[in-house]
Motif scaffolding. Structure first.
Motif, mmCIF file in Angstrom:
data_model
loop_
_atom_site.group_PDB
_atom_site.id
_atom_site.type_symbol
_atom_site.label_atom_id
_atom_site.label_comp_id
_atom_site.label_asym_id
_atom_site.label_seq_id
_atom_site.Cartn_x
_atom_site.Cartn_y
_atom_site.Cartn_z
ATOM 1 N N ILE A 1 -71.347 -37.892 85.851
ATOM 2 C CA ILE A 1 -72.522 -36.801 85.832
ATOM 3 C C ILE A 1 -72.333 -35.450 86.334
ATOM 4 C CG2 ILE A 1 -74.510 -36.096 87.301
ATOM 5 C CD1 ILE A 1 -75.146 -39.481 87.320
ATOM 6 N N THR A 2 -71.117 -35.121 86.922
ATOM 7 C CA THR A 2 -70.849 -33.684 87.327
ATOM 8 C C THR A 2 -69.632 -33.219 86.677
ATOM 9 O OG1 THR A 2 -69.537 -34.510 89.256
ATOM 10 C CG2 THR A 2 -71.734 -33.951 89.708
ATOM 11 N N ARG B 1 -70.618 -35.484 80.146
ATOM 12 C CA ARG B 1 -71.890 -35.939 81.027
ATOM 13 C C ARG B 1 -72.626 -36.771 79.918
ATOM 14 N NH1 ARG B 1 -70.698 -30.614 81.881
ATOM 15 N NH2 ARG B 1 -72.549 -29.701 80.948
ATOM 16 N N ARG B 2 -72.782 -36.301 78.788
ATOM 17 C CA ARG B 2 -73.497 -37.011 77.885
ATOM 18 C C ARG B 2 -73.233 -38.465 78.096
ATOM 19 N NH1 ARG B 2 -72.711 -33.397 72.714
ATOM 20 N NH2 ARG B 2 -73.381 -31.322 73.258
ATOM 21 N N ALA C 1 -74.589 -40.131 80.987
ATOM 22 C CA ALA C 1 -75.930 -40.367 80.768
ATOM 23 C C ALA C 1 -76.432 -41.547 79.959
ATOM 24 C CB ALA C 1 -76.691 -39.026 80.107
ATOM 25 N N TYR D 1 -78.910 -39.375 89.212
ATOM 26 C CA TYR D 1 -79.131 -39.354 87.868
ATOM 27 C C TYR D 1 -80.078 -38.067 87.315
ATOM 28 C CZ TYR D 1 -79.619 -41.348 82.983
ATOM 29 O OH TYR D 1 -79.823 -41.320 81.757
ATOM 30 N N LEU E 1 -78.873 -34.815 86.161
ATOM 31 C CA LEU E 1 -78.722 -34.357 84.700
ATOM 32 C C LEU E 1 -79.907 -33.912 83.902
ATOM 33 C CD1 LEU E 1 -77.137 -37.793 83.718
ATOM 34 C CD2 LEU E 1 -75.982 -35.641 83.798
ATOM 35 N N ASP F 1 -79.273 -30.500 83.391
ATOM 36 C CA ASP F 1 -77.716 -29.660 82.929
ATOM 37 C C ASP F 1 -77.972 -28.840 82.038
ATOM 38 O OD1 ASP F 1 -75.245 -31.317 82.491
ATOM 39 O OD2 ASP F 1 -75.442 -30.345 80.824
ATOM 40 N N VAL G 1 -77.739 -33.420 76.877
ATOM 41 C CA VAL G 1 -77.533 -34.111 78.164
ATOM 42 C C VAL G 1 -78.844 -34.467 78.725
ATOM 43 C CG1 VAL G 1 -76.584 -34.277 80.616
ATOM 44 C CG2 VAL G 1 -75.172 -33.506 78.572
ATOM 45 N N ARG G 2 -79.630 -33.490 78.858
ATOM 46 C CA ARG G 2 -81.105 -33.545 79.201
ATOM 47 C C ARG G 2 -81.879 -34.542 78.514
ATOM 48 N NH1 ARG G 2 -80.797 -27.966 79.271
ATOM 49 N NH2 ARG G 2 -82.715 -27.933 77.651
ATOM 50 N N ALA H 1 -80.817 -38.090 79.048
ATOM 51 C CA ALA H 1 -81.237 -38.460 80.662
ATOM 52 C C ALA H 1 -82.704 -38.841 80.716
ATOM 53 C CB ALA H 1 -80.665 -37.308 81.554
#
Length: 133
Positions: free
Chosen positions: A41-42, A49-50, A53, A73, A76, A79, A84-85, A88
């Motif tokens: 996640i970080t 990060r994708r 998620a 979670y 995200l 982000d 990514v958003r 998520a």
């Protein structure tokens, strides 16, 4: 074989396929929920990060997941990468309990503040599925 220099060896023995970065093909698999929460996640790379998620719902045995998982979670949703958003937001349905106040609040914030109309629309659809009646 006439015409082939034996010092060169066979064409098959000299061919080396290019080594691919597993992130390029989407083959990286996080091994555990903890790995996703603590490094995925970080991760500084948006592609990782994708993947985090995308993969977290499949790594969680209990649904809805524990509060600390949702809390991490939800990071995200902030982000910098809109993909990514979006992932998520869409996966919250698989993770959160119906009416989870923290999730509902975070999704409402996405509907008001996200620069991406795609994210705002996705947040509304997920709110319809998770929000309080």
């Amino acid at each position: 074989m006439a015409g082939i220099d034996s010092r060169l060896g066979s064409p098959a023995s000299s061919f080396r396929p290019p080594v691919e970065d597993p992130r390029d093909s989407g083959e990286h698999q996080f091994e555990s929920k903890a790995e996703v929460l603590h490094s995925g996640i970080t991760h500084p790379d948006a592609h990782m990060r994708r993947l985090a998620a995308e993969q977290l719902p499949g790594l969680c045995e209990r649904k809805p997941v524990q509060g600390y998982v949702i809390e991490k979670y939800l990071l995200l949703l902030e982000d910098t990468d809109w993909v990514v958003r979006r992932i998520a937001v869409n996966n919250l349905v698989q993770l959160a309990a119906f009416g989870d106040k923290a999730v509902v609040r975070a999704l409402i914030m996405r509907t008001w503040s996200d620069d991406s109309s795609t994210i705002r629309h996705s947040a509304i659809k997920v709110l319809e599925q998770l929000g309080d009646p």
